[in-house]
Design a protein around this motif. Sequence first.
Motif, PDB file in Angstrom:
ATOM      1  N   LEU A 181       0.839  -1.184   0.000  1.00 55.17           N
ATOM      2  CA  LEU A 181       0.000   0.000   0.000  1.00 55.17           C
ATOM      3  C   LEU A 181       0.882   1.245   0.000  1.00 55.17           C
ATOM      4  N   HIS A 182       0.457   2.266  -0.723  1.00 48.66           N
ATOM      5  CA  HIS A 182       1.161   3.555  -0.762  1.00 48.66           C
ATOM      6  C   HIS A 182       0.251   4.565  -0.071  1.00 48.66           C
ATOM      7  N   ILE A 183       0.592   4.870   1.181  1.00 54.99           N
ATOM      8  CA  ILE A 183      -0.272   5.665   2.049  1.00 54.99           C
ATOM      9  C   ILE A 183       0.395   7.017   2.323  1.00 54.99           C
ATOM     10  N   PRO A 184      -0.369   8.104   2.254  1.00 59.87           N
ATOM     11  CA  PRO A 184       0.224   9.416   2.567  1.00 59.87           C
ATOM     12  C   PRO A 184       0.854   9.412   3.962  1.00 59.87           C
ATOM     13  N   SER A 185       1.977  10.108   4.071  1.00 58.43           N
ATOM     14  CA  SER A 185       2.645  10.178   5.377  1.00 58.43           C
ATOM     15  C   SER A 185       1.716  10.825   6.397  1.00 58.43           C
ATOM     16  N   GLY A 186       1.998  10.539   7.676  1.00 56.44           N
ATOM     17  CA  GLY A 186       1.199  11.097   8.753  1.00 56.44           C
ATOM     18  C   GLY A 186       0.642  10.020   9.655  1.00 56.44           C
ATOM     19  N   TYR A 187      -0.257  10.441  10.529  1.00 57.69           N
ATOM     20  CA  TYR A 187      -0.856   9.543  11.519  1.00 57.69           C
ATOM     21  C   TYR A 187      -2.030   8.792  10.885  1.00 57.69           C
ATOM     22  N   HIS A 188      -2.052   7.457  11.087  1.00 58.27           N
ATOM     23  CA  HIS A 188      -3.123   6.612  10.557  1.00 58.27           C
ATOM     24  C   HIS A 188      -3.442   5.505  11.553  1.00 58.27           C
ATOM     25  N   VAL A 189      -4.636   4.974  11.436  1.00 55.42           N
ATOM     26  CA  VAL A 189      -5.028   3.789  12.186  1.00 55.42           C
ATOM     27  C   VAL A 189      -5.194   2.666  11.182  1.00 55.42           C
ATOM     28  N   LEU A 190      -4.382   1.622  11.338  1.00 61.66           N
ATOM     29  CA  LEU A 190      -4.451   0.442  10.475  1.00 61.66           C
ATOM     30  C   LEU A 190      -5.124  -0.672  11.252  1.00 61.66           C
ATOM     31  N   GLY A 191      -5.764  -1.570  10.541  1.00 61.64           N
ATOM     32  CA  GLY A 191      -6.416  -2.667  11.248  1.00 61.64           C
ATOM     33  C   GLY A 191      -6.862  -3.768  10.324  1.00 61.64           C
ATOM     34  N   THR A 192      -7.499  -4.763  10.933  1.00 65.51           N
ATOM     35  CA  THR A 192      -7.994  -5.922  10.187  1.00 65.51           C
ATOM     36  C   THR A 192      -9.193  -6.519  10.899  1.00 65.51           C
ATOM     37  N   TRP A 193      -9.989  -7.278  10.150  1.00 67.05           N
ATOM     38  CA  TRP A 193     -11.041  -8.139  10.675  1.00 67.05           C
ATOM     39  C   TRP A 193     -11.332  -9.180   9.619  1.00 67.05           C
ATOM     40  N   ASN A 194     -11.996 -10.247   9.989  1.00 66.92           N
ATOM     41  CA  ASN A 194     -12.388 -11.285   9.030  1.00 66.92           C
ATOM     42  C   ASN A 194     -13.565 -10.797   8.206  1.00 66.92           C
ATOM     43  N   THR A 195     -13.566 -11.168   6.931  1.00 68.25           N
ATOM     44  CA  THR A 195     -14.657 -10.795   6.045  1.00 68.25           C
ATOM     45  C   THR A 195     -14.867 -11.909   5.022  1.00 68.25           C
ATOM     46  N   GLY A 196     -16.013 -11.900   4.399  1.00 70.69           N
ATOM     47  CA  GLY A 196     -16.341 -12.886   3.370  1.00 70.69           C
ATOM     48  C   GLY A 196     -17.781 -13.325   3.511  1.00 70.69           C
ATOM     49  N   SER A 197     -18.118 -14.409   2.830  1.00 63.70           N
ATOM     50  CA  SER A 197     -19.496 -14.893   2.872  1.00 63.70           C
ATOM     51  C   SER A 197     -19.657 -15.955   3.963  1.00 63.70           C
ATOM     52  N   GLY A 198     -20.882 -16.318   4.230  1.00 66.14           N
ATOM     53  CA  GLY A 198     -21.177 -17.351   5.223  1.00 66.14           C
ATOM     54  C   GLY A 198     -20.720 -16.956   6.607  1.00 66.14           C
ATOM     55  N   LEU A 199     -20.049 -17.882   7.286  1.00 70.19           N
ATOM     56  CA  LEU A 199     -19.590 -17.622   8.651  1.00 70.19           C
ATOM     57  C   LEU A 199     -18.542 -16.517   8.723  1.00 70.19           C
ATOM     58  N   CYS A 200     -17.845 -16.285   7.631  1.00 66.22           N
ATOM     59  CA  CYS A 200     -16.832 -15.229   7.634  1.00 66.22           C
ATOM     60  C   CYS A 200     -17.453 -13.857   7.845  1.00 66.22           C
ATOM     61  N   GLY A 201     -18.620 -13.637   7.282  1.00 65.55           N
ATOM     62  CA  GLY A 201     -19.275 -12.350   7.403  1.00 65.55           C
ATOM     63  C   GLY A 201     -20.155 -12.222   8.628  1.00 65.55           C
ATOM     64  N   TYR A 202     -20.328 -13.328   9.342  1.00 62.67           N
ATOM     65  CA  TYR A 202     -21.220 -13.355  10.502  1.00 62.67           C
ATOM     66  C   TYR A 202     -20.851 -12.297  11.544  1.00 62.67           C
ATOM     67  N   GLY A 250      -8.943 -13.887  17.611  1.00 65.79           N
ATOM     68  CA  GLY A 250      -9.257 -13.489  16.243  1.00 65.79           C
ATOM     69  C   GLY A 250      -8.061 -12.877  15.548  1.00 65.79           C
ATOM     70  N   PRO A 251      -8.321 -12.111  14.474  1.00 68.82           N
ATOM     71  CA  PRO A 251      -7.223 -11.547  13.686  1.00 68.82           C
ATOM     72  C   PRO A 251      -6.611 -10.325  14.344  1.00 68.82           C
ATOM     73  N   SER A 252      -5.333 -10.112  14.075  1.00 66.61           N
ATOM     74  CA  SER A 252      -4.680  -8.885  14.508  1.00 66.61           C
ATOM     75  C   SER A 252      -3.653  -8.486  13.460  1.00 66.61           C
TER      76      SER A 252
END
Length: 140
Positions: free
Chosen positions: A80-101, A131-133
């Motif tokens: 990823l090419h992100i502008p310099s500065g302060y940002h909050v990065l993160g993750t979570w599970n996504t998708g169909s079925g149980l993934c999106g639950y 979970g994810p981190s």
Amino acid sequence: MYLVVPMVMALAGCVTKPPRPDQLRTPTPDRLLAFQDPSDGDATVIVTRDVGFQGSGCYGAVFVDGKVVAKVATGERITLHIPSGYHVLGTWNTGSGLCGYREGKDRRETAVTLKTGETRRFRIIIDPNAGPSLAPTTIE
């Protein structure tokens, strides 16, 4: 007693680990949603998703400042090419079925200040209990 050893072995198989270089793939273009084109003043953020059984049926949504910018499968790496500065990065599970639950409910975030021209690396780790981190890493 006889059940303890198989249970421990089964749980050990669920732990994710960094992929070997020969396991790394790039997501398909339809899962790379933002920050793909470099600009002056950007920092580079490289995110690699661990391999392993745990969470492998779901994509890991990567977000920057609350906006999903990519969906990453196990053993994939994004740049990823992100502008310099302060940002909050993160993750979570996504998708169909149980993934999106529970989509968005298992969200894990980390704050980062990016400098122009800097490269920062992160791993998506799946913990069977938490979970994810998204964790900083030195692994290339």
